[in-house]
Scaffold this active site. Structure first.
Site, PDB file in Angstrom:
ATOM      1  N   LYS A   1      34.103  46.125  29.521  1.00 25.26           N
ATOM      2  CA  LYS A   1      32.861  46.037  30.288  1.00 25.26           C
ATOM      3  C   LYS A   1      32.054  47.330  30.272  1.00 25.26           C
ATOM      4  O   LYS A   1      30.817  47.292  30.274  1.00 25.26           O
ATOM      5  CB  LYS A   1      33.128  45.567  31.714  1.00 25.26           C
TER       6      LYS A   1
ATOM      7  N   ASN B   1      30.092  50.131  38.276  1.00 28.96           N
ATOM      8  CA  ASN B   1      31.446  50.614  38.059  1.00 28.96           C
ATOM      9  C   ASN B   1      31.540  51.617  36.906  1.00 28.96           C
ATOM     10  O   ASN B   1      32.502  52.349  36.785  1.00 28.96           O
ATOM     11  CB  ASN B   1      32.362  49.414  37.779  1.00 28.96           C
TER      12      ASN B   1
ATOM     13  N   HIS C   1      45.404  44.680  37.868  1.00 31.00           N
ATOM     14  CA  HIS C   1      45.288  44.814  39.331  1.00 31.00           C
ATOM     15  C   HIS C   1      46.218  43.850  40.080  1.00 31.00           C
ATOM     16  O   HIS C   1      45.896  43.407  41.193  1.00 31.00           O
ATOM     17  CB  HIS C   1      43.842  44.601  39.777  1.00 31.00           C
TER      18      HIS C   1
END
Length: 455
Positions: free
Chosen positions: A125, A148, A195
């Protein structure tokens, strides 16, 4: 989605939880426009301590080292940083008292009156966000790039006269706390295990990624990886127009064979040559396809997009060439913080690899890399909190060694490598056991390589 006026936050009691980069930016923004701001962090000395002190001098209250439930429950609004779990007990109590809880992403989008293109995915990303911003600039748009990837989006909320499109990298943690966030173009690159120390299971993590599309409408565009089973499942509920990377029969989107990208959308049908792209690997051709489709969806001219592909230089810490010493090439892939990213990095090279891994665990099995390592990796060097775990799961697959420092890892890698080999830092873990960020980790690796070069 119409932007909210800045006057709407004047006099509101707002609590900002988590004093990372985005929390600090949110607190500064809210204070600047008249909110009564309190900041809180469980650390008595968070990384942004100096900036917190500056905010305190300007009238912001600070509660550091612990959280006060009363402050949470008596606030008009709570804004949490991406690193703060939604399940924090104080947040649960505040919600029961009717206090709305949002993230910095949601706060920002309420005040941004320009179109937002949002990019998410487990891997790639940052590259796609940066590449898309570069393509749009090449095509003549005034572009802001943030989220981010670096600059918090709230930092752009009162600077909308400086750009006409905002390209945002968006994480699952940020999507967990959205309400009205509505990108005009959204991009979801892939969903692979990551995560799992934060989510109850992989399905919950995938559902979080899927929230990227929940507010989009039929006049907007969702760009999706058609080879990703989880994304295919999510796509059935998307209201926006769907354009696929690896488009199937009758679908809009793109496919590529070798370096030729063929795309079809309601307005365009043509080819773009990807051989001009300076980024190695199949995964970067996928990244380029996503960025090209997003640029076309926003109205960029394909000939100008092709020019932009040729001039993009890539990102630091993402399969970044550092040096060649004695015929051994060193690459910094510190941003590879999960095992899928490591797998993609390994597939980039045809040469034998000395692989450096390790850091803070994120809840998945390193053994899933076993087949990728066989025949590719000459030696595996592990460091950090997960070193013993990595060697326990992969040490029977390849020669391996545990070291204490990054400098030790670089030295051991060089002494093991043969001329023509690659030394690859691709940690597959978070950096916070030994470093302040993946960038810090990558910088230490690069410094160690440069020091070796000077010997």
């Amino acid at each position: 989605m119409a932007a909210t006026s800045f006057q709407s936050i004047q006099g509101k009691k707002v609590l900002v939880v988590g004093m990372g980069v985005s929390g600090l930016a949110a607190a500064a923004f809210l204070h600047r426009f008249g909110a009564g701001v309190t900041v809180t962090d469980q650390s008595a000395s968070p990384p942004g301590a100096n900036k917190i002190q500056q905010l305190v001098q300007q009238g912001v209250r600070a509660e550091l080292g612990h959280h006060h439930s009363e402050t949470f429950e008596t606030s008009d609004l709570i804004v949490i940083s991406p690193g703060v779990p939604e399940t924090l007990p104080e947040l649960e109590k505040a919600r029961k008292h009717g206090v709305p809880v949002i993230g910095e992403l949601e706060l920002a989008c309420r005040f941004i009156n320009k179109p937002v293109i949002a990019v998410s995915g487990t891997n790639g990303k940052s590259t796609v966000t940066a590449l898309l911003g570069h393509l749009l600039r090449t095509c003549g748009f005034r572009v802001a790039v943030g989220g981010n990837i670096g600059t918090p989006l709230v930092s752009f909320a009162d600077r909308t006269d400086q750009y006409n499109v905002l390209v945002a990298e968006v994480s699952s943690f940020q999507l967990d706390t959205i309400d009205s966030f509505q990108p005009v173009v959204s991009v979801l690159l892939n969903i692979t295990p990551d995560h799992l120390d934060r989510y109850v299971d992989f399905a919950a993590y995938a559902a979080s990624k899927g929230r990227l599309f929940e507010n989009q409408q039929s006049d907007q565009v969702a760009i999706l990886n058609g080879h990703d089973e989880w994304i295919r499942n999510i796509s059935h509920s998307i209201k926006a127009q769907k354009w696929f990377i690896y488009a199937g029969s009758g679908e809009d989107g793109a496919n590529f064979q070798n370096n030729q990208l063929t795309y079809q959308t309601p307005q365009h049908q043509d080819q773009i040559d990807l051989s001009v792209l300076k980024l190695p690997g199949l995964h970067n051709r996928e990244n380029a396809a996503a960025a090209v489709l997003a640029a076309i969806a926003f109205g960029a001219a394909p000939p100008d997009i092709a020019k932009g592909l040729a001039t993009f230089q890539g990102l630091s810490h993402r399969i970044e060439w550092v040096a060649e010493i004695g015929g051994v090439s060193f690459y910094n892939d510190s941003k590879a913080t999960n095992i899928d990213a490591v797998a993609r990095a390994l597939e980039t090279f045809d040469q034998p690899i000395v692989l450096i891994m390790g850091g803070r665990h994120k809840g998945y099995a390193f053994s899933e890399l076993a087949d990728r390592i066989k025949g590719r990796v000459r030696m595996l060097i592990a460091l950090g909190e997960t070193a013993a775990d990595i060697l326990a799961q992969l040490g029977n697959v390849v020669d391996s060694k545990q070291v204490a420092t990054m400098e030790d890892a670089v030295g051991e890698a060089y002494s093991t490598a043969h001329a023509g080999d690659v030394v690859l830092l691709s940690p597959g873990c978070a950096s916070f056991d030994m470093f302040t960020s993946y960038a810090h980790r990558g910088d230490v690796f690069c410094s160690a390589v440069k020091a070796l070069e000077q010997k």
